[in-house]
Enzyme design. Structure first.
Site, mmCIF file in Angstrom:
data_model
loop_
_atom_site.group_PDB
_atom_site.id
_atom_site.type_symbol
_atom_site.label_atom_id
_atom_site.label_comp_id
_atom_site.label_asym_id
_atom_site.label_seq_id
_atom_site.Cartn_x
_atom_site.Cartn_y
_atom_site.Cartn_z
ATOM 1 N N LYS A 367 0.800 -1.221 0.000
ATOM 2 C CA LYS A 367 0.000 0.000 0.000
ATOM 3 C C LYS A 367 0.836 1.277 0.000
ATOM 4 O O LYS A 367 0.285 2.361 -0.156
ATOM 5 C CB LYS A 367 -0.921 0.022 1.228
ATOM 6 C CG LYS A 367 -1.771 -1.225 1.416
ATOM 7 C CD LYS A 367 -2.652 -1.095 2.648
ATOM 8 C CE LYS A 367 -3.407 -2.379 2.949
ATOM 9 N NZ LYS A 367 -2.542 -3.437 3.492
ATOM 10 N N ILE A 406 -10.520 -5.451 -0.359
ATOM 11 C CA ILE A 406 -10.258 -4.158 0.278
ATOM 12 C C ILE A 406 -9.468 -3.311 -0.712
ATOM 13 O O ILE A 406 -8.290 -3.586 -0.980
ATOM 14 C CB ILE A 406 -9.465 -4.329 1.588
ATOM 15 C CG1 ILE A 406 -10.134 -5.354 2.503
ATOM 16 C CG2 ILE A 406 -9.316 -2.976 2.282
ATOM 17 C CD1 ILE A 406 -11.540 -5.025 2.896
ATOM 18 N N SER A 407 -10.095 -2.284 -1.261
ATOM 19 C CA SER A 407 -9.452 -1.438 -2.247
ATOM 20 C C SER A 407 -9.148 -0.066 -1.639
ATOM 21 O O SER A 407 -9.174 0.086 -0.405
ATOM 22 C CB SER A 407 -10.332 -1.304 -3.493
ATOM 23 O OG SER A 407 -9.614 -0.674 -4.545
ATOM 24 N N LYS A 410 -7.026 5.498 -3.940
ATOM 25 C CA LYS A 410 -5.938 5.751 -4.881
ATOM 26 C C LYS A 410 -6.125 4.988 -6.188
ATOM 27 O O LYS A 410 -5.373 5.198 -7.161
ATOM 28 C CB LYS A 410 -4.599 5.400 -4.230
ATOM 29 C CG LYS A 410 -4.255 6.327 -3.068
ATOM 30 C CD LYS A 410 -3.025 5.896 -2.326
ATOM 31 C CE LYS A 410 -2.707 6.875 -1.190
ATOM 32 N NZ LYS A 410 -3.767 6.957 -0.177
ATOM 33 N N ASN A 450 -7.382 6.955 3.647
ATOM 34 C CA ASN A 450 -6.407 6.637 4.680
ATOM 35 C C ASN A 450 -7.101 6.316 5.993
ATOM 36 O O ASN A 450 -8.127 6.922 6.335
ATOM 37 C CB ASN A 450 -5.471 7.831 4.888
ATOM 38 C CG ASN A 450 -4.736 8.191 3.615
ATOM 39 O OD1 ASN A 450 -3.715 7.615 3.288
ATOM 40 N ND2 ASN A 450 -5.271 9.147 2.865
ATOM 41 N N VAL A 451 -6.537 5.383 6.725
ATOM 42 C CA VAL A 451 -7.067 5.064 8.050
ATOM 43 C C VAL A 451 -6.063 5.518 9.101
ATOM 44 O O VAL A 451 -4.850 5.365 8.941
ATOM 45 C CB VAL A 451 -7.370 3.551 8.201
ATOM 46 C CG1 VAL A 451 -8.594 3.174 7.411
ATOM 47 C CG2 VAL A 451 -6.190 2.703 7.781
ATOM 48 N N SER A 454 -2.808 3.498 10.751
ATOM 49 C CA SER A 454 -2.440 2.294 10.017
ATOM 50 C C SER A 454 -0.944 2.293 9.724
ATOM 51 O O SER A 454 -0.263 3.313 9.816
ATOM 52 C CB SER A 454 -3.216 2.215 8.703
ATOM 53 O OG SER A 454 -2.841 3.279 7.848
ATOM 54 N N VAL A 458 0.623 8.792 8.197
ATOM 55 C CA VAL A 458 1.423 9.947 8.630
ATOM 56 C C VAL A 458 1.425 10.120 10.152
ATOM 57 O O VAL A 458 2.358 10.697 10.709
ATOM 58 C CB VAL A 458 0.911 11.247 7.976
ATOM 59 C CG1 VAL A 458 1.084 11.184 6.482
ATOM 60 C CG2 VAL A 458 -0.536 11.523 8.348
ATOM 61 N N GLU A 545 2.829 10.573 -5.677
ATOM 62 C CA GLU A 545 1.854 11.274 -4.839
ATOM 63 C C GLU A 545 1.146 12.371 -5.627
ATOM 64 O O GLU A 545 1.723 12.985 -6.517
ATOM 65 C CB GLU A 545 2.546 11.909 -3.627
ATOM 66 C CG GLU A 545 2.784 10.966 -2.473
ATOM 67 C CD GLU A 545 3.216 11.710 -1.223
ATOM 68 O OE1 GLU A 545 2.864 11.245 -0.139
ATOM 69 O OE2 GLU A 545 3.910 12.731 -1.335
#
Length: 613
Positions: A367, A406-407, A410, A450-451, A454, A458, A545
C-alpha cells in the site's frame, strides 16, 4: 464496620416509623403554636397506628428499603414522594371516616405530609452528605486545578465525579452557551465562553483542561484545542456519550486528546442482523490478517460467532500478534493462524481444500505509494494483482459464497503504480463475478481512503518526529487526504459485504478532506509544543503522490444504498480480452522494469496518468 443488609433495613424502617411519629406530633405542635393540644390527645394517639401501618406498606411498595442512603439521589426522592403520597391519602381517608367521633384539624392534613417528606427526604440527604464528607472530605480542594470545557450532561457528570477525586480539583467551567454563564454546577461556576479560556486558566493558576463535549463538532473541538494549546495547557477528554450511557466506561476515565478526536468522525451504526446472517457459523478467511485493516477486520468478525477464522499472513510477527490477541481476548473463537503468501498458488490451494472458506476478505496488499513507485513496480503488480487473482480464483473454484476486496481511493484516476494495481485488482474481481453468471461467489470491492494509525500512515510518523524534537516533514502545504478510523473502516467493510449482490464497487463516505499540514499543527499542539518549538518542514511531493485524493473517477457515478455512509460506484466496463492478456502477462517469470509496468498499466487503465519524475 459494615452493617448486614437485614440490620440496615431494620434501622431504615425504624427511622421511617420515627418519621411518622415526629411528623404527626409535629404537625399538631405547629398548628397550635408549639403548645401541646390536650383536647386532641385522643385523635393523636388514635391516628398513630393506622399511619404507621400505612407507612410500612407504602415504603415497601415504593421500594424505599432497596436504596443505599450513601447514594441517595433523585430516584430515592421519587420513592419517598410515593410513600408520602400514600400516607397522605390514608390520613385523608382516616379523617373522613372518623369525623363524627375523632376531631382532626384540616391543616393537619397538609402539615403532616409536608413534615413527613422533610424528615424522610432530609434524613437521607443528610446521611449522604455526612457519609460523603467522611469518605471524600479530606481530598477535596487538594488535587490539580482543572478547567472543564462543556457545561452539559457530560460536564455535570464529570464535575460530580471529580469532586471525589484526590487527583483533580475542578475550579471552573467554560461553555459557549451564554445562558449558562454565571450559573453553577456542583458549586463550580460557569465563568464564560471558550474565548475566555486563557484568562480563566491564568486566574485560577490552572494548567489542565478537560474537554467534556463528547458530541461536539470537529470545528469546536479544534478551536478549543488551539486556544488551550496556545495557553500551554494539557488537554484531556472524556468518553463518548454512547459509551457513558451503555455503562462500559465511567465519566472519569479520561485520556489525553488524540488527533482522531479532532476529525469529527461520527460513530458508525451497521445492520448487525444482516452481518450476523452472513457470518454466523461460517468459515472465514482473511488475507493480510496481521495488517492494520486485516487485524481489525478479524476483531470485528469475532463479534458474530463464526465457525472459524483463518488468519492468513506473510509476516510472522504480525501473524503472531493477531493470534495472541485472540488467545487473550476471544479464546472462545476458533482460529487457524497460517503463514503464507498470496502469490503462492499451492499454499492457497492447500488452505481452500482443507477449510473451504465461505467468506473471504482479501486485505493483503502493498500500500505504500512511494515505495512501490520506484524499483518495486513489478512487485506491486505481483502482490496486488496476481495475489488478488490467485485468492479470487480459489474462492470461485472452491465455492466460496462471498469475496470482498479491500481497495483504496488511490485506484481512482491513479497517478501511481500502487493505485493502478488496486484498480487492476478491482477489474479482476469484476471479470470473475461476470464469469460466475450469478451462480458462483459474489465478488465485491470496497474503496476507502487513509485510516488513522495504520501501518505507514502519517500519524505514527509525525508522532516519532515530534518525540525526537522535529522537524515534522510535510510534502506540500496544500496536500489533503481523507481519513477515517480503523474500526470505522472495518465495520463499513462488513456492512458493504452484507448488502452486496455481487459485482459492486462500494465507496465509503470519508467526510471532508483534511489538510496534512493542519493535522501536523494539531499534533504538535496536542503534544504540548508550539511551532516555535517544533518546526514544520515542506519536502515536496514524493514519487507517485498527488495533492488531492479522489473517491470517484471521471467516468464513474454512484448510486445510493440503504446505509448513509456507503455508495455504489458505476465503474467503466472492463475491456474485452483483458483477463486472458493479464494472465499471460502475470505468468512471466522475468522481472519487468518500472517503465514497462507503467506502460502496460496505462494500456488497461486509460485514466492512469503516471506522474513525471
Amino acid at each position: 464496620m459494615a452493617l448486614s443488609t437485614g440490620f440496615r433495613s431494620t434501622l431504615v424502617f425504624l427511622f421511617d416509623v420515627m418519621a411518622v411519629i415526629v411528623a404527626w406530633a409535629g404537625a399538631f405542635l405547629i398548628r397550635f403554636n408549639f403548645d401541646w393540644p390536650i383536647p386532641f390527645d385522643h385523635a393523636i394517639w388514635l391516628g398513630v397506628l393506622p399511619l404507621v401501618l400505612a407507612q410500612l406498606i407504602a415504603c415497601q411498595w415504593a421500594g424505599l428499603y432497596r436504596g443505599m442512603w450513601v447514594f441517595a439521589s433523585l430516584p430515592d426522592l421519587k420513592r419517598v414522594l410515593k410513600a408520602v403520597f400514600i400516607s397522605a391519602a390514608v390520613l385523608l381517608l382516616f379523617t373522613v371516616l372518623t369525623r363524627d367521633y375523632v376531631l382532626i384539624p384540616r391543616s393537619i392534613v397538609l402539615l403532616y405530609p409536608l413534615l413527613l417528606l422533610l424528615i424522610m427526604g432530609g434524613g437521607r440527604a443528610a446521611w449522604r452528605m455526612w457519609k460523603e464528607h467522611r469518605l471524600y472530605g479530606n481530598v477535596r480542594g487538594k488535587g490539580k486545578p482543572v478547567v472543564v470545557v462543556g457545561a452539559g450532561t457530560a460536564g455535570a457528570m464529570l464535575v460530580r465525579e471529580l469532586g471525589r477525586s484526590a487527583e483533580w480539583q475542578v475550579v471552573a467551567l467554560v461553555d459557549d452557551d451564554q445562558s449558562k454563564w454565571g450559573l453553577e454546577i456542583s458549586g463550580r461556576r460557569v465563568e464564560g465562553g471558550s474565548d475566555k479560556l486563557v484568562e480563566i486558566l491564568q486566574h485560577y493558576n490552572a494548567s489542565h483542561v478537560i474537554l467534556a463535549m463528547p458530541s461536539a463538532k470537529a470545528e469546536a473541538l479544534q478551536r478549543v484545542t488551539r486556544i488551550a494549546s496556545e495557553a500551554g495547557a494539557h488537554l484531556f477528554t472524556v468518553p463518548g456519550l454512547g459509551e457513558l450511557m451503555s455503562g462500559r466506561v465511567a465519566i472519569n476515565m479520561m485520556r489525553p486528546v488524540k488527533i482522531e478526536d479532532l476529525l469529527g468522525r461520527e460513530s458508525v451504526h451497521i445492520d448487525n442482523d444482516h452481518v450476523q446472517a452472513m457470518l454466523t457459523g461460517k468459515q472465514i478467511l482473511v488475507t493480510g490478517a496481521g495488517g492494520s485493516i486485516g487485524s481489525e477486520l478479524c476483531r470485528q468478525l469475532s463479534r458474530f460467532s463464526p465457525a472459524c477464522i483463518v488468519l492468513f499472513e506473510s509476516s510472522e510477527f504480525a501473524l503472531y500478534m493477531i493470534e495472541q490477541w485472540f488467545a487473550e481476548h476471544r479464546p472462545e473463537i476458533k482460529i487457524l493462524a497460517l503463514a503464507g503468501d498470496v502469490k503462492d498458488v499451492q499454499r492457497l490451494t492447500e488452505i481452500f481444500t482443507d477449510m473451504h472458506p465461505d467468506v473471504v476478505f482479501h486485505a493483503a496488499a502493498y500500500k505504500h505509494v512511494p515505495l512501490m513507485e520506484v524499483d518495486n513496480a513489478w512487485q506491486a503488480v505481483r502482490n496486488n494483482v496476481l495475489g488478488t487473482l490467485n485468492v479470487a480464483a480459489c474462492a470461485q473454484r472452491f465455492g466460496a459464497e462471498r469475496f470482498v476486496l479491500i481497495s483504496t481511493d488511490k485506484a481512482v484516476n491513479p497517478t501511481n503504480v500502487m493505485g493502478a494495481t488496486k484498480r487492476l485488482a478491482e477489474m479482476v474481481c469484476e471479470v470473475l463475478h461476470c464469469q460466475g453468471n450469478g451462480n458462483g461467489a459474489r465478488f465485491q470491492m470496497v474503496r476507502f481512503g487513509n485510516v488513522l494509525g495504520s501501518t505507514g500512515s502519517v500519524i505514527p510518523k509525525f508522532q516519532a518526529q515530534i518525540a525526537h524534537g522535529g522537524p515534522v516533514t510535510v510534502t506540500d502545504p496544500e496536500i489533503t487526504r481523507y481519513f477515517m478510523s480503523i474500526p470505522e473502516a472495518a465495520q463499513l467493510v462488513l456492512q458493504a459485504a452484507a448488502m452486496g449482490n455481487g459485482g459492486e464497487v462500494f465507496v465509503l463516505d470519508m467526510g471532508e478532506p483534511v489538510k496534512i499540514v493542519d493535522m501536523a499543527r494539531n499534533m504538535i499542539r496536542l503534544s504540548g509544543f508550539t511551532e516555535d518549538d517544533i518546526r514544520i518542514e515542506f519536502t515536496g511531493l514524493r514519487p507517485g503522490e498527488k495533492l488531492y485524493e479522489e473517491l470517484l473517477a471521471d467516468s464513474e457515478e454512484t448510486l445510493e444504498t440503504p446505509h448513509p455512509k456507503l455508495r455504489i460506484v458505476r465503474s467503466r466496463s472492463v475491456p474485452a480480452g483483458f483477463y486472458m492478456e493479464l494472465q499471460e502477462w502475470l505468468a512471466g517469470l522475468d522481472p519487468v522494469p518500472d517503465d514497462l509496468v507503467r506502460h502496460q498499466l496505462k494500456h488497461w487503465i486509460p485514466e492512469y496518468e503516471p506522474m513525471k519524475a
